[in-house]
Write an enzyme that holds these catalytic residues in place. Structure first.
Site, mmCIF file in Angstrom:
data_model
loop_
_atom_site.group_PDB
_atom_site.id
_atom_site.type_symbol
_atom_site.label_atom_id
_atom_site.label_comp_id
_atom_site.label_asym_id
_atom_site.label_seq_id
_atom_site.Cartn_x
_atom_site.Cartn_y
_atom_site.Cartn_z
ATOM 1 C CG HIS A 1 -1.928 -1.001 1.365
ATOM 2 N ND1 HIS A 1 -2.091 -1.783 2.489
ATOM 3 C CD2 HIS A 1 -2.882 -1.394 0.492
ATOM 4 C CE1 HIS A 1 -3.114 -2.600 2.306
ATOM 5 N NE2 HIS A 1 -3.608 -2.400 1.101
ATOM 6 C CE LYS B 1 -16.775 -6.343 2.764
ATOM 7 N NZ LYS B 1 -15.913 -6.001 1.638
ATOM 8 N NE ARG C 1 -3.051 -7.471 -4.999
ATOM 9 C CZ ARG C 1 -3.914 -7.759 -4.034
ATOM 10 N NH1 ARG C 1 -3.477 -7.917 -2.808
ATOM 11 N NH2 ARG C 1 -5.184 -7.880 -4.280
ATOM 12 C CB SER D 1 -4.398 -6.500 4.407
ATOM 13 O OG SER D 1 -3.889 -5.260 4.037
#
Ligand code: PNS
Length: 161
Positions: free
Chosen positions: A17, A41, A90, A127
């Site tokens: 990040h 969440k 990515r 993460s």
């Protein structure tokens, strides 16, 4: 004033990040890192903890600030007069979903999404994987800032690698 937002959950912020945020800070006059708060969440860290960790990690970049939002990202962009969203890509596997979100967001508001390719050394980094590896005592010291490693260790009760 060219202003961009770097949105994400940042649970927690990783070196991947920070790489994208740092590079966005050279492309735009001002970058707002926006922590998405979705009460439905389950997260490892609270929004306040995620904001604090980001604040420390982004301290070297004077044109980067941290904020949070709930609801639609495009509403946040309109409230803050932001017309660019920066996302890291990515791999090709990220592209399908990110393209869909970019097109949806541009249909909702006057906002462009700018994709920045993740640096190769971070192409595997997420993460969720950091949390999983840290949960089982794996070494994530090269993947997150030192203060995040401390927070992860305290929260998960494992020994830093
Ligand atoms: O780090 P993440 O979990 O990939 O971040 C995802 C995030 C927060 C950027 C994304 O879920 C988001 O923008 N959420 C806000 C809700 C919204 O605007 N949804 C419509 C997207 S097209």
């Amino acid at each position: 004033m060219r202003r961009a937002v770097c949105p994400g959950s940042f649970d927690p912020v990783t070196n991947g990040h920070i790489d994208i945020i740092a590079r966005a800070s050279t492309l735009f006059d001002e970058v707002v890192v926006a922590v998405g708060v979705n009460a439905s969440k389950k997260r490892l860290f609270t929004p306040e903890e995620r904001i604090d960790m980001l604040g420390q990690a982004c301290a070297p970049y004077p044109n980067v600030s941290i904020d949070s939002f709930d609801g639609l990202l495009t509403d946040f962009c309109q409230q803050r007069d932001v017309h660019a969203i920066v996302k890291g890509l990515r791999a090709v596997s990220d592209f399908d979903y990110e393209l869909q979100m970019a097109q949806m967001n541009s249909s909702l508001a006057d906002v462009e999404t700018v994709f920045v390719p993740t640096s190769p050394e971070y192409s595997f980094l997420a993460s969720s994987l950091v949390k999983e590896v840290a949960t089982f005592g794996g070494d994530v010291s090269g993947l997150v800032p030192a203060h995040v490693l401390v927070a992860l260790t305290e929260r998960l009760g494992s020994t830093p690698g």
